[in-house]
Design an enzyme around this catalytic site. Structure first.
Site, mmCIF file in Angstrom:
data_model
loop_
_atom_site.group_PDB
_atom_site.id
_atom_site.type_symbol
_atom_site.label_atom_id
_atom_site.label_comp_id
_atom_site.label_asym_id
_atom_site.label_seq_id
_atom_site.Cartn_x
_atom_site.Cartn_y
_atom_site.Cartn_z
ATOM 1 C CG ASP A 66 32.190 39.159 36.368
ATOM 2 O OD1 ASP A 66 32.873 40.034 35.800
ATOM 3 O OD2 ASP A 66 32.574 38.555 37.384
ATOM 4 C CG HIS A 137 33.502 35.622 43.974
ATOM 5 N ND1 HIS A 137 32.962 36.544 44.843
ATOM 6 C CD2 HIS A 137 34.413 36.318 43.250
ATOM 7 C CE1 HIS A 137 33.512 37.732 44.646
ATOM 8 N NE2 HIS A 137 34.405 37.623 43.685
HETATM 9 C C1 F6R Z 1 35.637 40.495 38.210
HETATM 10 C C2 F6R Z 1 35.437 39.155 38.769
HETATM 11 C C3 F6R Z 1 35.644 38.862 40.207
HETATM 12 C C4 F6R Z 1 36.947 39.422 40.768
HETATM 13 C C5 F6R Z 1 37.047 39.112 42.247
HETATM 14 C C6 F6R Z 1 38.309 39.698 42.848
HETATM 15 O O1 F6R Z 1 35.402 40.487 36.816
HETATM 16 O O2 F6R Z 1 35.072 38.292 38.028
HETATM 17 O O3 F6R Z 1 35.641 37.475 40.407
HETATM 18 O O4 F6R Z 1 38.020 38.867 40.075
HETATM 19 O O5 F6R Z 1 35.943 39.635 42.914
HETATM 20 O O6 F6R Z 1 38.237 41.079 42.776
HETATM 21 P P1 F6R Z 1 39.532 41.973 42.962
HETATM 22 O O7 F6R Z 1 40.460 41.596 41.873
HETATM 23 O O8 F6R Z 1 39.047 43.392 42.793
HETATM 24 O O9 F6R Z 1 40.048 41.664 44.313
#
Ligand code: F6R
Length: 262
Positions: A66, A137
């Protein structure tokens, strides 16, 4: 779905092992890369393996999940720049073979269609790393996302913008309101999916992912339909799973045949 409950560094090492094994068997493998904090341990482990001469990424290619819409090309939180800092600067993966979405594209539907086609042209993703949002998500498929969605523009939820303010000096107003993201069907086409989650903040999302009914309101639950998903969680992220299930997952992992891998 295989759920493995371990310390974060052990989970990161398991994911790195799987990627090293894949690259050694298939040097031109296609990797699906996530940004954010969840995969950082995996990238550090991969960099260490590369420095030790155990793996090369020279023939591999990669796709990011993304990108924020509207961040300047040199903005430190633009995911193209994030993946440079977190991985590309530390291994021999050619940046020209790392496909990203352009959050500044004028023709957004055209950009999303180009990206989808590039994945197809590359032969599909061999292994996809994922984090998970506190709202369930994956990539930026927020609650309500179609389970059949493809790469497109999405509006970020208030919760995700709050969660990600930590990357923008704590200032939620600096977090973009929109993103381009692979869809749930795009992610589901990957051959192996490894999802990592650490901390209590992720426990509700992990509970829905593992035990909940499949629902667009918890988009990660779409993964229940995927034949090869590995979920690497720490104790805290696993904290809301049924005890008997946790015991089952531990026993399954402890008695797993060595040949099986992830
Ligand atoms: C980032 C992405 C998001 C993150 C999610 C968790 O490329 O696709 O889905 O994986 O927001 O974020 P963190 O790992 O920072 O807790």
């Amino acid at each position: 779905m295989e759920v493995i409950i371990q310390e974060p560094h052990e989970g990161a090492n398991l994911a790195a092992d799987a990627i090293v094994e894949l690259l050694n068997a298939k040097p031109d493998a296609v990797l699906g890369l996530a940004t954010g904090s969840s995969p950082l341990g995996v990238y550090q482990a991969l960099a260490a393996r590369y420095r030790a001469g155990e793996v090369s990424f020279a023939r591999a290619s990669a796709f990011l999940l993304d990108e924020y819409v509207g961040l300047d090309a040199d903005h430190p939180q633009r995911y193209r720049n994030v993946i440079h800092r977190d991985l590309l600067d530390h291994v021999d993966l050619d940046p020209a073979r790392v496909h990203t979405l352009d959050g500044l594209a004028e023709d957004i539907p055209g950009e999303c269609a180009r990206f989808e086609q590039a994945i197809v042209d590359a032969g599909g993703v061999d292994v996809q790393l994922l984090g998970i949002g506190t709202d369930g998500h994956i990539a930026f498929n927020e609650p309500g996302s179609s389970l059949a969605s493809r790469t497109r523009i999405k509006t970020l939820t208030a919760q995700t913008r709050r969660d990600n303010a930590r990357f923008f000096a704590g200032d939620e107003s600096q977090v973009p309101t929109h993103c381009l993201t692979q869809g749930l069907a795009t992610i589901m086409a990957a051959r192996h999916i490894i999802l990592l989650a650490q901390s209590r903040a992720k426990s509700e999302a992990i509970y829905h992912l593992v035990e909940g009914p499949v629902s667009a309101m918890w988009p990660a639950t779409a993964l229940q339909h995927h034949p090869h998903v590995t979920v690497l969680v720490d104790e805290e992220a696993a904290g809301r799973l049924q005890l008997q299930l946790v015991e089952y997952f531990r026993r399954s992992y402890d008695t797993k045949p060595a040949w099986q891998g992830l």
